[in-house]
Design an enzyme around this catalytic site. Sequence first.
Site, PDB file in Angstrom:
ATOM      1  N   CYS A 191       0.811  -1.232   0.000  1.00 26.15           N
ATOM      2  CA  CYS A 191       0.000   0.000   0.000  1.00 26.15           C
ATOM      3  C   CYS A 191       0.840   1.276   0.000  1.00 26.15           C
ATOM      4  O   CYS A 191       0.309   2.371  -0.181  1.00 26.15           O
ATOM      5  CB  CYS A 191      -0.929   0.007   1.208  1.00 26.15           C
ATOM      6  SG  CYS A 191      -1.874  -1.509   1.317  1.00 26.15           S
TER       7      CYS A 191
ATOM      8  N   HIS B 214      -3.343   6.542   2.225  1.00 29.85           N
ATOM      9  CA  HIS B 214      -3.793   5.235   1.749  1.00 29.85           C
ATOM     10  C   HIS B 214      -5.186   4.957   2.338  1.00 29.85           C
ATOM     11  O   HIS B 214      -5.426   5.165   3.521  1.00 29.85           O
ATOM     12  CB  HIS B 214      -2.801   4.157   2.169  1.00 29.85           C
ATOM     13  CG  HIS B 214      -3.324   2.786   1.950  1.00 29.85           C
ATOM     14  ND1 HIS B 214      -3.882   2.400   0.749  1.00 29.85           N
ATOM     15  CD2 HIS B 214      -3.411   1.706   2.770  1.00 29.85           C
ATOM     16  CE1 HIS B 214      -4.275   1.142   0.848  1.00 29.85           C
ATOM     17  NE2 HIS B 214      -4.015   0.704   2.061  1.00 29.85           N
TER      18      HIS B 214
ATOM     19  N   ASN C 191     -10.164  -0.895  -0.157  1.00 33.13           N
ATOM     20  CA  ASN C 191      -8.708  -0.747  -0.086  1.00 33.13           C
ATOM     21  C   ASN C 191      -8.115  -1.291  -1.385  1.00 33.13           C
ATOM     22  O   ASN C 191      -8.168  -2.493  -1.633  1.00 33.13           O
ATOM     23  CB  ASN C 191      -8.214  -1.534   1.137  1.00 33.13           C
ATOM     24  CG  ASN C 191      -6.700  -1.551   1.270  1.00 33.13           C
ATOM     25  OD1 ASN C 191      -5.977  -1.193   0.360  1.00 33.13           O
ATOM     26  ND2 ASN C 191      -6.230  -1.991   2.421  1.00 33.13           N
TER      27      ASN C 191
HETATM   28  N1  ACO Z   1     -18.237  -9.170   9.176  1.00 33.45           N
HETATM   29  C1  ACO Z   1     -18.677  -9.419  10.413  1.00 33.45           C
HETATM   30  N2  ACO Z   1     -17.851  -9.693  11.433  1.00 33.45           N
HETATM   31  C2  ACO Z   1     -16.526  -9.723  11.166  1.00 33.45           C
HETATM   32  C3  ACO Z   1     -16.002  -9.484   9.881  1.00 33.45           C
HETATM   33  C4  ACO Z   1     -16.915  -9.203   8.857  1.00 33.45           C
HETATM   34  N3  ACO Z   1     -16.543  -8.950   7.589  1.00 33.45           N
HETATM   35  N4  ACO Z   1     -14.663  -9.578   9.938  1.00 33.45           N
HETATM   36  C5  ACO Z   1     -14.350  -9.854  11.207  1.00 33.45           C
HETATM   37  N5  ACO Z   1     -15.472  -9.957  11.957  1.00 33.45           N
HETATM   38  C6  ACO Z   1     -15.620 -10.248  13.368  1.00 33.45           C
HETATM   39  C7  ACO Z   1     -14.413 -10.944  13.948  1.00 33.45           C
HETATM   40  O1  ACO Z   1     -14.516 -12.349  13.744  1.00 33.45           O
HETATM   41  C8  ACO Z   1     -14.511 -10.566  15.406  1.00 33.45           C
HETATM   42  O2  ACO Z   1     -15.461 -11.393  16.029  1.00 33.45           O
HETATM   43  P1  ACO Z   1     -15.171 -11.954  17.528  1.00 33.45           P
HETATM   44  O3  ACO Z   1     -15.070 -10.703  18.375  1.00 33.45           O
HETATM   45  O4  ACO Z   1     -16.354 -12.797  17.782  1.00 33.45           O
HETATM   46  O5  ACO Z   1     -13.872 -12.670  17.427  1.00 33.45           O
HETATM   47  C9  ACO Z   1     -15.104  -9.155  15.360  1.00 33.45           C
HETATM   48  O6  ACO Z   1     -15.701  -9.013  14.068  1.00 33.45           O
HETATM   49  C10 ACO Z   1     -14.075  -8.062  15.536  1.00 33.45           C
HETATM   50  O7  ACO Z   1     -12.994  -8.328  14.628  1.00 33.45           O
HETATM   51  P2  ACO Z   1     -11.727  -7.411  14.606  1.00 33.45           P
HETATM   52  O8  ACO Z   1     -10.702  -7.991  13.676  1.00 33.45           O
HETATM   53  O9  ACO Z   1     -11.325  -7.127  16.019  1.00 33.45           O
HETATM   54  O10 ACO Z   1     -12.351  -6.098  13.957  1.00 33.45           O
HETATM   55  P3  ACO Z   1     -11.725  -4.679  13.873  1.00 33.45           P
HETATM   56  O11 ACO Z   1     -12.601  -3.714  14.510  1.00 33.45           O
HETATM   57  O12 ACO Z   1     -10.261  -4.705  14.258  1.00 33.45           O
HETATM   58  O13 ACO Z   1     -11.772  -4.400  12.301  1.00 33.45           O
HETATM   59  C11 ACO Z   1     -10.367  -4.424  10.342  1.00 33.45           C
HETATM   60  C12 ACO Z   1     -11.105  -5.279  11.398  1.00 33.45           C
HETATM   61  C13 ACO Z   1     -11.371  -3.613   9.581  1.00 33.45           C
HETATM   62  C14 ACO Z   1      -9.628  -5.363   9.393  1.00 33.45           C
HETATM   63  C15 ACO Z   1      -9.369  -3.488  11.066  1.00 33.45           C
HETATM   64  O14 ACO Z   1      -8.620  -4.222  11.996  1.00 33.45           O
HETATM   65  C16 ACO Z   1      -8.443  -2.783  10.127  1.00 33.45           C
HETATM   66  O15 ACO Z   1      -8.835  -1.922   9.370  1.00 33.45           O
HETATM   67  N6  ACO Z   1      -7.122  -3.078  10.172  1.00 33.45           N
HETATM   68  C17 ACO Z   1      -6.140  -2.391   9.369  1.00 33.45           C
HETATM   69  C18 ACO Z   1      -6.171  -2.789   7.911  1.00 33.45           C
HETATM   70  C19 ACO Z   1      -5.152  -1.986   7.116  1.00 33.45           C
HETATM   71  O16 ACO Z   1      -4.850  -0.866   7.427  1.00 33.45           O
HETATM   72  N7  ACO Z   1      -4.566  -2.567   6.111  1.00 33.45           N
HETATM   73  C20 ACO Z   1      -3.607  -1.757   5.364  1.00 33.45           C
HETATM   74  C21 ACO Z   1      -2.732  -2.520   4.645  1.00 33.45           C
HETATM   75  S1  ACO Z   1      -3.474  -3.679   3.551  1.00 33.45           S
HETATM   76  C22 ACO Z   1      -2.194  -4.151   2.481  1.00 33.45           C
HETATM   77  O17 ACO Z   1      -1.100  -3.764   2.623  1.00 33.45           O
HETATM   78  C23 ACO Z   1      -2.527  -5.096   1.358  1.00 33.45           C
END
Ligand code: ACO
Length: 316
Positions: A114, A241, A271
């Site tokens: 990214c 990004h 993304n």
């Molecule tokens: N729908 C419903 N529930 C979901 C989903 C979904 N699509 N995905 C995960 N959950 C659930 C999980 O299983 C978890 O359930 P649990 O509490 O029962 O275990 C709950 O939702 C919370 O999951 P988290 O992973 O803690 O969710 P979070 O609030 O952290 O959001 C996300 C996840 C959106 C991926 C976030 O962590 C994020 O944006 N991270 C950074 C991503 C990023 O910046 N990437 C950049 C680089 S990408 C690259 O380089 C290719």
Amino acid sequence: MNGLQLIATGGALPERTVTNEELSRMVDTSDEWITTRTGIRTRHYCGETENAATLAIRAAQQALERSGLGPEEISCCICATLSAPDATPSVACQVQRALHLPEGCPALDVNAACSGFIYGTAAANGLLATLGGKYALVIGCEALSRLMDPKDRSTCVLFGDGAGAAVFERTESNAPFAVTLGARGDDAIHAGGPSRTGSSPITMDGKAVFRFAVDALPKSLDRVLQKTGLNLDDLSWVVCHQANSRIIDHCVRHLNADPAKFYKNMDHHGNTSAASIPVALNELAESGQLLPGQTIACIGFGGGLTWGGAIFQYRK
Ligand code: ACO
């Protein structure tokens, strides 16, 4: 000061739009979860005849046309991608052929996930300084739908496909220009390449990457501002990004900044990794919001792990 100025942009998106509702019929998720956790509502997926290279060619062609330059005036072609359709020829070489760029124009792909567009911009500046020449084509393009496990709800809702392109001019004017880059090898985001046995789609430790991103974003912005001697008030736009709107909101709060300066478009693209920054630049230019003379900071962070910031001026 020697540096680059942005003179034209282009973009290309696949026709197919995929909504959160559509994804919620395929995996256990909901529009509400995706929208509140990420800010994403729709994204584009490549059709059968599209890939990162076909999108790159379309975006680059548009940027070149808008620059008013002939292909023979381009002195380097850099393509940032982690989802090239072929190991070789590179996407950049495919662009070089399609646009009839001269044979003296080096063409290479950069994989910094990214942060790729920032790395590509730095590489273009370095190549022009080393080899001579005035104009560089820097492209970010991805077909991440091809790297995802469509059954993994923790990743398949996040990513999309697209391409953005920029034509930069190397200038000796006093226009602000700086780039900072960083890397720390880490598997928090992983996607297998063609030489891996079996399929190895994108996996991500979302929480760890979120913590990394909210730290890397303001630090990269601060470092690149320091390098130019500018402050946030001197910038017209901060184009980060587009991974997650909460990451950008966190940075805005942390810096006590004007949120209107921080462009966001992940709601309709998701993304798109290396493509996200040039796609956003192109949208700003096409919508008439990016004006000649404005100074922009672009901040990338992501897989590798990698991060970086670039500041340049738009000169149409
Ligand atoms: N729908 C419903 N529930 C979901 C989903 C979904 N699509 N995905 C995960 N959950 C659930 C999980 O299983 C978890 O359930 P649990 O509490 O029962 O275990 C709950 O939702 C919370 O999951 P988290 O992973 O803690 O969710 P979070 O609030 O952290 O959001 C996300 C996840 C959106 C991926 C976030 O962590 C994020 O944006 N991270 C950074 C991503 C990023 O910046 N990437 C950049 C680089 S990408 C690259 O380089 C290719």
